[in-house]
Design a protein around this motif. Structure first.
Motif, PDB file in Angstrom:
ATOM      1  N   ASN A  71     -17.618  90.628 -20.169  1.00  0.00           N
ATOM      2  CA  ASN A  71     -16.407  90.277 -19.364  1.00  0.00           C
ATOM      3  C   ASN A  71     -15.981  89.132 -19.747  1.00  0.00           C
ATOM      4  O   ASN A  71     -15.460  88.264 -19.157  1.00  0.00           O
ATOM      5  CB  ASN A  71     -16.963  90.274 -17.958  1.00  0.00           C
ATOM      6  CG  ASN A  71     -17.248  91.473 -17.424  1.00  0.00           C
ATOM      7  OD1 ASN A  71     -16.751  92.658 -17.752  1.00  0.00           O
ATOM      8  ND2 ASN A  71     -18.177  91.574 -16.300  1.00  0.00           N
ATOM      9  N   PRO A 116     -11.873  86.188 -13.397  1.00  0.00           N
ATOM     10  CA  PRO A 116     -12.618  87.639 -12.958  1.00  0.00           C
ATOM     11  C   PRO A 116     -11.967  87.994 -11.795  1.00  0.00           C
ATOM     12  O   PRO A 116     -10.801  87.590 -11.066  1.00  0.00           O
ATOM     13  CB  PRO A 116     -13.996  86.711 -12.484  1.00  0.00           C
ATOM     14  CG  PRO A 116     -13.690  85.613 -11.872  1.00  0.00           C
ATOM     15  CD  PRO A 116     -12.452  85.068 -12.734  1.00  0.00           C
ATOM     16  N   GLU A 117     -12.281  89.235 -11.297  1.00  0.00           N
ATOM     17  CA  GLU A 117     -11.862  89.952  -9.977  1.00  0.00           C
ATOM     18  C   GLU A 117     -11.841  88.954  -8.855  1.00  0.00           C
ATOM     19  O   GLU A 117     -13.079  88.394  -8.706  1.00  0.00           O
ATOM     20  CB  GLU A 117     -12.682  91.380  -9.727  1.00  0.00           C
ATOM     21  CG  GLU A 117     -12.058  92.381 -10.739  1.00  0.00           C
ATOM     22  CD  GLU A 117     -13.038  93.674 -10.666  1.00  0.00           C
ATOM     23  OE1 GLU A 117     -13.397  93.725  -9.630  1.00  0.00           O
ATOM     24  OE2 GLU A 117     -13.270  94.502 -11.705  1.00  0.00           O
ATOM     25  N   SER A 118     -10.895  89.027  -7.990  1.00  0.00           N
ATOM     26  CA  SER A 118     -11.065  87.898  -6.871  1.00  0.00           C
ATOM     27  C   SER A 118     -12.165  88.557  -5.985  1.00  0.00           C
ATOM     28  O   SER A 118     -12.652  87.694  -4.996  1.00  0.00           O
ATOM     29  CB  SER A 118      -9.809  87.965  -6.136  1.00  0.00           C
ATOM     30  OG  SER A 118      -9.530  89.203  -5.821  1.00  0.00           O
ATOM     31  N   SER A 119     -12.832  89.756  -5.951  1.00  0.00           N
ATOM     32  CA  SER A 119     -13.815  90.095  -5.145  1.00  0.00           C
ATOM     33  C   SER A 119     -15.030  89.262  -5.127  1.00  0.00           C
ATOM     34  O   SER A 119     -15.831  89.169  -4.182  1.00  0.00           O
ATOM     35  CB  SER A 119     -14.222  91.738  -5.657  1.00  0.00           C
ATOM     36  OG  SER A 119     -14.918  91.804  -6.738  1.00  0.00           O
ATOM     37  N   HIS A 136     -21.174  99.049 -12.514  1.00  0.00           N
ATOM     38  CA  HIS A 136     -19.980  98.087 -13.027  1.00  0.00           C
ATOM     39  C   HIS A 136     -20.104  96.919 -12.103  1.00  0.00           C
ATOM     40  O   HIS A 136     -19.905  96.796 -11.035  1.00  0.00           O
ATOM     41  CB  HIS A 136     -18.812  99.031 -12.927  1.00  0.00           C
ATOM     42  CG  HIS A 136     -17.437  97.958 -13.111  1.00  0.00           C
ATOM     43  ND1 HIS A 136     -17.115  97.480 -14.287  1.00  0.00           N
ATOM     44  CD2 HIS A 136     -16.728  97.301 -12.293  1.00  0.00           C
ATOM     45  CE1 HIS A 136     -16.235  96.706 -14.201  1.00  0.00           C
ATOM     46  NE2 HIS A 136     -16.061  96.493 -12.861  1.00  0.00           N
ATOM     47  N   PRO A 187     -18.091  92.917 -12.362  1.00  0.00           N
ATOM     48  CA  PRO A 187     -17.088  92.100 -12.648  1.00  0.00           C
ATOM     49  C   PRO A 187     -17.466  90.816 -13.179  1.00  0.00           C
ATOM     50  O   PRO A 187     -16.607  89.933 -13.516  1.00  0.00           O
ATOM     51  CB  PRO A 187     -16.215  92.120 -11.929  1.00  0.00           C
ATOM     52  CG  PRO A 187     -16.727  92.143 -10.680  1.00  0.00           C
ATOM     53  CD  PRO A 187     -18.174  93.268 -10.798  1.00  0.00           C
TER      54      PRO A 187
END
Lengths: 400, 400, 400, 400
Positions: free
Chosen positions: C107, C163-166, C184, C186
């Motif tokens: 990533n 990165p993804e905010s999750s 998967h 992130p």
């Protein structure tokens, strides 16, 4: 075609001259592109100018040093050149060091005198006549020893204080009498070198603000001896920009209210100009230009200050305050961060090549087509850089 | 000699046009010196150009406003003009306001459309043919009502997005057929105005980056109708400086590695250029120049950003990184703090005077001697400002 | 007292890390003054910080190169260091090169991947779990082989895309499960390195804008493993100045209307940031600051552009437009010409010394007193540089 | 709570005082936001400071003019204020004009004397004692006529030449004897005004570089008379920036090699400083700061030059050359384009409000918590702006 050409520098171990030597050696060996050299591009490449291999360097200096030492100072203080390059040019340096002779310090001012080494101080009491005689002997010995076809003398020494104004109205015979009389004589070294050069049949380039050949008597002598010359004061930075930007304001009818220029730098030139007597010559050379270009006198201010940490990197800040439509005041500012010796040295090589070509072509007297190179171009009909450069190109095209 | 001249501005209530109106009124009343006007100085004063009293202002605009309101915005946001001056020009403003007609918004892009007022929106569905017809009617009515000898149409409207490239290869008959067919037609408003102007026998000046007359078909039409025109994109700030400074780097063989220019300003032009489609036209107009001047392509970057607080004061910062002797990297930076409308307006007046003179003299087609006024001068043989200005002076001297 | 300390850099052969290695070797040998090092001055010299001889350098890099090669690139392109210095540090370089292992590129975005050499590409298909395992093995092997008392891991690698905010709302157990699941995932490399560091008992410093440890889950893990950490994004140039100048405008109640900052530079960081995905992280890190300092949001603009000729010399131009008494608009502009790696490297050494000292003192979790070093300081109570520096001094004085 | 407060300005019709008057009137009428006023923001708004309606303006000036005339000059030359605003404050102007009395010109230097009008020239031969007596009478009459609870005297007059150094070692009784003796007395006007103020029970603020109260004898007198005072030389532009940026270089251990500052401006202050005697005081006030902040003396240069076209807009260019890691030289430059009077005036109002509050609270002697306002703050323990501002906030919080 060009044969062997002597490049004789007054101030031979100074920053500009050391850069000329470094660059000339690098160019001969193909170690660098000819960037910064006007004569390396069209249309000048069509002229049979002297090649880099044709030159031998010699000169006068009041200090006792070597090219290697001076180039190393530039590297250490200003991060120009590189240790690798300096190794590659060391051999040429050693050869050229042999051709440097003790300088002359008649009427150069206290500041410059303070830099003189023992070899030059041995001649401290020389009269102008003795100085001329010694310079001529050095020049002629150089020409003979290296079997040179022609020698071009270039003044790249520190700036002297302005001379007495009486010199400006003197004819060459009067000046000659004064020199021969042994009486008190206000002729400064820059002019003595030029007299010696002309009398020895050498061409002369005055790259400094010192008066040098910028006297009617000297032009008389040049014509009498059938030699060429040009000058005064290489145009490398802030003044170059004034001669480029000034015409824009004029063409657009934007009224320049004030043009302030502050210059800071830390090389030896800066140390010399720290003396107000020497600085007067320089500031004068920088300040008359705008009035000529604009047709009126804006408020101007030019300062030159020695800031040691900058080394050879001259930083100029200019603030231009101008008035446009409906009296609206606007401003332009610029900063110029240029390395003084590196800007000057290629112009010295250009001037020497062009001067040698003219000498070889049988010209004599003042070369007026070289105005684009100088802050105070002698005999040039325009103060605008673009027009001056056009004159240079036109001259070149007339010479094919 | 000049008689009555119509100055018809497209974008008639925009910042540039409002400044033209303010300045023209002030000049007529003798309230200001003619600073910023190229034609107010030698040698142009020797030509029988139209005087300030000879002009009547009219135009098209997509917004509904008045000169007084727009001039007041310039005063409030940008502190140009002064309340006192605006009172003195109020009477002329009121008269000229009567001559402004609703504009055309065919293919001008969404951003510009969003500024349109109700009067222009009433014509939102106009076909190109209808738009041309309406513009012609407005122009002809203006000419008749004010008994004008000649009308010069000047585009000072916001920048459109670039048009489809197919237009560039179209002949005038083909373009005419396309317009008449009523089919989908990519011709933008700037070109429709020019077509209408030419068909009505008016001269045309394109002071914007919009394509306008910069198409072979339009030049064909101009010659057919025996009218003069010129363009494209008034050269007022950063690009002016590029065309002045670039030749210096070229002449001195200083290799420009990169030239970065950031422009910030907060007028309506800035709001329009905030749309990437419109900005593309502008950046293109600013960026091709250096390659032409230098003969190689340095890395370049041009940004234009809307910063509201700056109002009409365009501030540009340029950083020029160049390489000199022995590959030494040096830098020049400048900041330009100019008031956009105040720099542009006098050039509009200059162009109108020169264009009217050429029209009166019976010239036709593209006027190539006006290159110094434009960023992308059509038909001009040189990208260098000094040479372009020389062409203008030479033209003037040929006209005495 | 300090014993043997491992300095493990992620991005070990990058510009900053290469400068850290050069500087550390020069400091050990007494070849340079400790300029630019905060910890080399009072009151930090009173703390028993690790000495230069105590450090061993190791790290991860995705490229295959050597310190000598990378340092030479810096010399050639940016004229930092000198050939003489590089010879003197060559021996240390050779030793440290042996401690660099292939990096991780989970990533990291396409731009960074494009720089990976064959050794790293061999691990291209690694899962996050496999990556963590490999990093841990490298770290532990380093610690054992060199008999290190402590290891500090410092991220000085290129900036990843955000990165993804999750991730921001995930607990450590949830994150751990996700990693172990093989689904998967992130989580970017910067965070994987930090997880591995913490799990191996190492301290961690995030000198980049990549997210790294700036996630609640990571702080949870740090506390669980009783290790210290800090970050995010070393504050070296334009943002440093914002955190210094912003408080002045605030204290004087001068209303900042707009603050425009344009950054140009030509090093590898610049190439990575030329990808908009990566740049987003950086611009975000630079832009939130002013609102925090001023208490309102002025119009801001931050650009970062890759200009190759500048090499490591980052040049920033900032234009600050502000309003004073009676609504008067004024302006400040500055240009900053700093060498990025040379500004960053001493701060890395400072942070490693301070972090090692805290680890040695038995602290754990986030070190909040290091805010003055970071653009986005985690856990710091003030955005003002002077107050942040005061916190650092107060901390030091509390530790005597 | 505050009642009626006299704001007595020395140099009452100068640029700063005229701006104070304009701003005070605008604030009273709610015509402007309190931008630029430190005391208009937290935490100072929590103190019961005097409100804008509480003030009455009076003062001394050596010129004969009016607020309306002086404010108009600022508008015409520098485009500050606006004609509309000046109409709205005209009534207050007319009232306050009545409270201005002829000034004193003992030991002010030839340059300042040359500006004196006939009313002041009538007192040209006044002894120091006569001057003090007249000032006291003016102050006391002002207080009585307007039924003022307190008067704060603020020096905003042109800068005097530095006084004889003998004054620095004089006690108050010795100074008093000297004044009473009628012998030659080197005490300058700025100090005579302060003596009169103290003897009349007024507080005193020295906003100029003139010596004023910065003498042991004066502090003795202030304590004897139980009055408060502060000074010296309002910190508005370049020096403010030095006190903000200097600590950053210090904190980061970046070695400042040189700091060059060039100031250009065209207001009356500029004309006075064009005299080298007066300039000495100013340059001294600007130059000591860096050494205090950095702990060593970098090469410094401060120039102040009168450039007429700039009016009240002071433009400063500063070039800071510094050395970072491994001796790498870097540079920062800034330009500051600030309107001098508009930067100074709100600080005068702040100082008067804070001083009046302290006087009302029963404090006496030197107020040391006001260091952030001054270039040469008397009694302040730190040269750093952030720390000085912290002192001000801490004081305010101690006063709730």
């Amino acid at each position: 075609m060009a044969a062997r050409v002597g490049l004789w520098m007054v101030g031979a171990w100074g920053g500009v001259a050391t850069t000329v030597a470094t660059g000339l050696s690098a160019l001969r060996q193909g170690l660098t592109e000819p960037m910064g050299l006007v004569t390396a591009q069209e249309p000048f490449t069509k002229l049979p100018l002297a090649g880099w291999d044709d030159f031998v360097i010699g000169g006068h200096d009041i200090r006792d040093t070597t090219y290697a030492a001076e180039a190393n100072v530039l590297w250490e203080k200003s991060r120009v050149f590189s240790p690798g390059l300096l190794q590659q040019v060391a051999e040429d340096f050693a050869v050229w060091d042999q051709n440097i002779r003790p300088g002359v310090m008649v009427n150069v001012g206290e500041r410059i005198k303070s830099f003189a080494g023992p070899k030059t101080r041995a001649f401290a009491e020389d009269t102008p006549l003795a100085a001329i005689t010694r310079i001529r002997r050095d020049l002629e010995e150089f020409q003979v020893r290296h079997a040179l076809d022609r020698v071009v003398v270039v003044n790249v020494a520190s700036t002297e204080p302005p001379p007495e104004s009486s010199l400006k109205s003197m004819t060459w015979p009067a000046m000659k009498s004064l020199i021969d009389s042994g009486d008190h004589c206000p002729i400064p070294s820059s002019t003595l070198y030029a007299i010696a050069a002309f009398e020895s049949g050498c061409a002369h380039v005055n790259f400094t603000p010192s008066v040098g050949t910028d006297l009617p008597a000297l032009n008389e002598l040049a014509l009498e001896r059938k030699v060429v010359h040009c000058g005064r004061d290489g145009k490398t930075g802030e003044t170059l920009l004034k001669s480029v930007l000034g015409p824009m304001f004029a063409a657009r009818n934007l009224h320049v209210n004030s043009w302030v220029g502050h210059n800071i730098f830390g090389n030896m030139d800066g140390k010399v100009l720290d003396d107000p007597a020497n600085k007067a010559n320089k500031v004068q050379s920088k300040d008359h230009l705008l009035t000529e270009i604009l047709g009126y006198k804006p408020q101007t201010l030019v300062s030159i200050e020695y800031i040691e940490s900058l080394g050879d990197w001259k930083t100029a800040w200019d603030h231009i305050h101008f008035e446009g439509f409906l009296g609206t005041k606007m401003a332009m500012q610029f900063t110029w961060q240029g390395c003084d010796s590196l800007l000057a040295a290629p112009l010295v090589l250009d001037l020497v090549r062009l001067t040698e070509f003219e000498a070889r072509s049988g010209s004599q007297g003042l070369m007026t087509f070289l105005g684009s190179f100088f802050k105070s171009p002698m005999g040039c009909s325009t103060p605008e850089f673009a027009a001056q450069y056009r004159q240079l190109v036109d001259w070149a095209e007339s010479r094919f």
